[in-house]
Design an enzyme around this catalytic site. Sequence first.
Site, PDB file in Angstrom:
ATOM      1  N   TRP A 129      55.981  23.968  37.693  1.00  0.00           N
ATOM      2  CA  TRP A 129      54.582  24.193  38.087  1.00  0.00           C
ATOM      3  C   TRP A 129      54.465  24.059  39.603  1.00  0.00           C
ATOM      4  O   TRP A 129      54.917  23.078  40.180  1.00  0.00           O
ATOM      5  CB  TRP A 129      53.619  23.200  37.418  1.00  0.00           C
ATOM      6  CG  TRP A 129      52.243  23.330  38.010  1.00  0.00           C
ATOM      7  CD1 TRP A 129      51.418  24.410  37.901  1.00  0.00           C
ATOM      8  CD2 TRP A 129      51.567  22.381  38.850  1.00  0.00           C
ATOM      9  NE1 TRP A 129      50.256  24.181  38.615  1.00  0.00           N
ATOM     10  CE2 TRP A 129      50.324  22.956  39.205  1.00  0.00           C
ATOM     11  CE3 TRP A 129      51.886  21.106  39.326  1.00  0.00           C
ATOM     12  CZ2 TRP A 129      49.401  22.298  40.015  1.00  0.00           C
ATOM     13  CZ3 TRP A 129      50.971  20.448  40.140  1.00  0.00           C
ATOM     14  CH2 TRP A 129      49.739  21.044  40.472  1.00  0.00           C
ATOM     15  N   GLU A 152      54.489  27.495  34.430  1.00  0.00           N
ATOM     16  CA  GLU A 152      53.112  27.136  34.074  1.00  0.00           C
ATOM     17  C   GLU A 152      52.100  27.836  34.984  1.00  0.00           C
ATOM     18  O   GLU A 152      52.242  27.826  36.206  1.00  0.00           O
ATOM     19  CB  GLU A 152      52.959  25.612  34.199  1.00  0.00           C
ATOM     20  CG  GLU A 152      51.596  25.075  33.774  1.00  0.00           C
ATOM     21  CD  GLU A 152      51.529  23.552  33.813  1.00  0.00           C
ATOM     22  OE1 GLU A 152      52.418  22.916  34.444  1.00  0.00           O
ATOM     23  OE2 GLU A 152      50.593  22.980  33.220  1.00  0.00           O
ATOM     24  N   LYS A 210      47.920  28.436  36.219  1.00  0.00           N
ATOM     25  CA  LYS A 210      46.723  27.620  36.403  1.00  0.00           C
ATOM     26  C   LYS A 210      45.626  28.476  37.007  1.00  0.00           C
ATOM     27  O   LYS A 210      45.902  29.357  37.823  1.00  0.00           O
ATOM     28  CB  LYS A 210      47.060  26.448  37.323  1.00  0.00           C
ATOM     29  CG  LYS A 210      45.929  25.460  37.501  1.00  0.00           C
ATOM     30  CD  LYS A 210      46.444  24.137  38.036  1.00  0.00           C
ATOM     31  CE  LYS A 210      45.293  23.188  38.277  1.00  0.00           C
ATOM     32  NZ  LYS A 210      45.734  21.835  38.580  1.00  0.00           N
ATOM     33  N   ASP A 245      48.809  25.248  29.578  1.00  0.00           N
ATOM     34  CA  ASP A 245      48.180  23.932  29.703  1.00  0.00           C
ATOM     35  C   ASP A 245      46.726  24.078  29.253  1.00  0.00           C
ATOM     36  O   ASP A 245      46.015  24.993  29.701  1.00  0.00           O
ATOM     37  CB  ASP A 245      48.278  23.460  31.157  1.00  0.00           C
ATOM     38  CG  ASP A 245      47.735  22.049  31.367  1.00  0.00           C
ATOM     39  OD1 ASP A 245      48.498  21.184  31.841  1.00  0.00           O
ATOM     40  OD2 ASP A 245      46.541  21.821  31.089  1.00  0.00           O
ATOM     41  N   HIS A 268      44.057  24.620  31.950  1.00  0.00           N
ATOM     42  CA  HIS A 268      44.322  25.548  33.051  1.00  0.00           C
ATOM     43  C   HIS A 268      43.650  26.912  32.934  1.00  0.00           C
ATOM     44  O   HIS A 268      44.094  27.882  33.546  1.00  0.00           O
ATOM     45  CB  HIS A 268      45.827  25.744  33.217  1.00  0.00           C
ATOM     46  CG  HIS A 268      46.476  24.558  33.862  1.00  0.00           C
ATOM     47  ND1 HIS A 268      47.704  24.603  34.458  1.00  0.00           N
ATOM     48  CD2 HIS A 268      46.044  23.282  34.010  1.00  0.00           C
ATOM     49  CE1 HIS A 268      48.010  23.407  34.930  1.00  0.00           C
ATOM     50  NE2 HIS A 268      47.022  22.592  34.668  1.00  0.00           N
ATOM     51  N   HIS A 285      51.261  22.326  27.246  1.00  0.00           N
ATOM     52  CA  HIS A 285      50.840  21.101  27.898  1.00  0.00           C
ATOM     53  C   HIS A 285      49.514  20.730  27.266  1.00  0.00           C
ATOM     54  O   HIS A 285      48.472  21.275  27.627  1.00  0.00           O
ATOM     55  CB  HIS A 285      50.681  21.297  29.411  1.00  0.00           C
ATOM     56  CG  HIS A 285      51.918  20.973  30.164  1.00  0.00           C
ATOM     57  ND1 HIS A 285      51.976  20.849  31.527  1.00  0.00           N
ATOM     58  CD2 HIS A 285      53.177  20.706  29.719  1.00  0.00           C
ATOM     59  CE1 HIS A 285      53.204  20.539  31.889  1.00  0.00           C
ATOM     60  NE2 HIS A 285      53.949  20.457  30.818  1.00  0.00           N
ATOM     61  N   ASP A 300      40.064  21.063  35.151  1.00  0.00           N
ATOM     62  CA  ASP A 300      41.372  20.544  34.723  1.00  0.00           C
ATOM     63  C   ASP A 300      41.429  19.035  34.946  1.00  0.00           C
ATOM     64  O   ASP A 300      42.212  18.539  35.737  1.00  0.00           O
ATOM     65  CB  ASP A 300      42.455  21.262  35.548  1.00  0.00           C
ATOM     66  CG  ASP A 300      43.862  20.820  35.210  1.00  0.00           C
ATOM     67  OD1 ASP A 300      44.134  20.581  34.036  1.00  0.00           O
ATOM     68  OD2 ASP A 300      44.686  20.734  36.137  1.00  0.00           O
ATOM     69  N   ASP A 333      42.304  16.513  33.067  1.00  0.00           N
ATOM     70  CA  ASP A 333      43.410  15.745  32.492  1.00  0.00           C
ATOM     71  C   ASP A 333      42.966  14.451  31.846  1.00  0.00           C
ATOM     72  O   ASP A 333      43.546  13.389  32.079  1.00  0.00           O
ATOM     73  CB  ASP A 333      44.496  15.503  33.550  1.00  0.00           C
ATOM     74  CG  ASP A 333      45.250  16.776  33.891  1.00  0.00           C
ATOM     75  OD1 ASP A 333      45.937  17.295  33.007  1.00  0.00           O
ATOM     76  OD2 ASP A 333      45.107  17.267  35.033  1.00  0.00           O
ATOM     77  N   ASP A 339      50.129  16.296  28.644  1.00  0.00           N
ATOM     78  CA  ASP A 339      49.970  16.264  30.106  1.00  0.00           C
ATOM     79  C   ASP A 339      48.568  15.802  30.461  1.00  0.00           C
ATOM     80  O   ASP A 339      47.620  16.578  30.387  1.00  0.00           O
ATOM     81  CB  ASP A 339      50.247  17.659  30.693  1.00  0.00           C
ATOM     82  CG  ASP A 339      50.090  17.675  32.217  1.00  0.00           C
ATOM     83  OD1 ASP A 339      50.100  16.584  32.825  1.00  0.00           O
ATOM     84  OD2 ASP A 339      49.949  18.776  32.787  1.00  0.00           O
TER      85      ASP A 339
HETATM   86  C1  RNT Z   1      48.994  20.491  37.024  1.00  0.00           C
HETATM   87  C2  RNT Z   1      49.900  20.837  35.899  1.00  0.00           C
HETATM   88  C3  RNT Z   1      51.185  20.063  35.849  1.00  0.00           C
HETATM   89  C4  RNT Z   1      51.009  18.594  36.153  1.00  0.00           C
HETATM   90  C5  RNT Z   1      52.211  17.747  35.887  1.00  0.00           C
HETATM   91  C6  RNT Z   1      52.086  16.391  36.504  1.00  0.00           C
HETATM   92  O1  RNT Z   1      47.789  21.089  36.950  1.00  0.00           O
HETATM   93  O2  RNT Z   1      49.225  20.710  34.690  1.00  0.00           O
HETATM   94  O3  RNT Z   1      51.792  20.270  34.621  1.00  0.00           O
HETATM   95  O4  RNT Z   1      49.927  18.057  35.448  1.00  0.00           O
HETATM   96  O5  RNT Z   1      53.331  18.404  36.288  1.00  0.00           O
HETATM   97 ZN    ZN Z   2      50.347  20.876  32.901  1.00  0.00          ZN
END
Ligand code: RNT
Ligand code: ZN
Length: 415
Positions: free
Chosen positions: A181, A223, A225, A256, A259, A283, A291, A293, A323
């Site tokens: 990523w 990945e 985003k 993800d 994302h 993810h 995003d 998390d 994640d």
């Molecule tokens: C960031 C991505 C990535 C990170 C990790 C820490 O937006 O989701 O995967 O969260 O690599």
């Molecule tokens: Zn991620």
Amino acid sequence: MSAFEFAKEWYKAQGVDVCAAMDAVAKIPVSMHCWQGDDVMGFEGDSMGASGGILTTGNYPGRARNAAELRADIEKALSLIPGTKKVNLHANYAELNGKKIDRDAYTIDEFTGWVDWAKANNVGLDFNTTNFSHPMAASGFTLSSPDEKVRKFWIEHGKRCREIGEEFGKRLGKTCVINHWMPDGYKDVPEDTVGPRARMVAALDEIFNAKEISEEYLLDGVESKVFGIGVESYTVGSHELMMGYALSRNKMYTLDAGHFHPTEKISDKIGAILQFMPRVLLHVSRGIRWDSDHVVALDDELQAIMNEVATNNYQDRVCIALDYFDASLNRVAAWGIGMRNAQKALLRAFLRPANIREAEYAGDYTARLAMQEAYKVAPFSAIWDEYCQRQNAPIETEWFKQVQDYEKNVQFKRI
Ligand code: RNT
Ligand code: ZN
């Protein structure tokens, strides 16, 4: 009749074999991300924490401050979670032991502490390139940087990470899944949207072409985003770029859950993407408006993701990794909550009665909706507790007490 016996009969009446479902779920690896344990700090020293569009917020006491503490916390968390677990590392969790080397020169030597630990704990290791929290990423660009020196540094980093991942696979006898990523992007509207993308594709090609690695040892994911904090206008590794890259280069596409635009769901993308690629990497996260998390909750989207895996028999084609990073909660509990929820959703997905699909195939959408709604109140909790017990993990009303003890006796003593 015990609660479990009652529940088992309930599912049996719907044509579901509870024990077969438990056996299926127990085999599916779910990768637990090490970075929830220390707010993405890593071990390189003078860490800046998360950067590159991602952000950890909160200052709950007791954060793991070094490898020994982080591993102890991970072990505690793993003991609370049923099923097959892997541990997902980031390159900034290298143990340098005083060596003056940078990320473009890391080798397996900086990760033998992890390998030995993983062997002792019988878990596989997954891996991630760390293209953030580093002076060479300060411009906001890594693999797509116009500065050749910067680009080369991150290309070398990517190559090193794949070599390390290959060693994880070989030494542990479990395929390592590596995710690439790159936070690269602009805060404001660029004039040239193509240059960075062309450079990123070329850089990724250099990384992957440097070494062909057997899929027995290593699987690569790229990945995408939509945007990050401070990178609101333009992200180089967009959905189209990363999906196109993965498709054309036979890599995994990493989806993800945070994302995409907030009303977009990755659950709806899995089956579409798997029409064209052998595998996808997930993810599993929980974005709130962006995003963010957040810790994975047992919500409709998590369930929908796992339903896609189970009802389509995709368990060998979907790599599941979590994640998220929340520093406002006990970090071991954050793992316990998210990982247990992922397992719950998987188990519920494998318990889904086939007759709901049959109603759909028969064109009876009224029955489909009625059955979908009825299934929401199925006696799942007794099955879940039984599954935890069979897996030597604590039942739902017990596990958190163990975190409270650990917090009191271990984590809070760190302050
Ligand atoms: C960031 C991505 C990535 C990170 C990790 C820490 O937006 O989701 O995967 O969260 O690599
Ligand atoms: Zn991620």
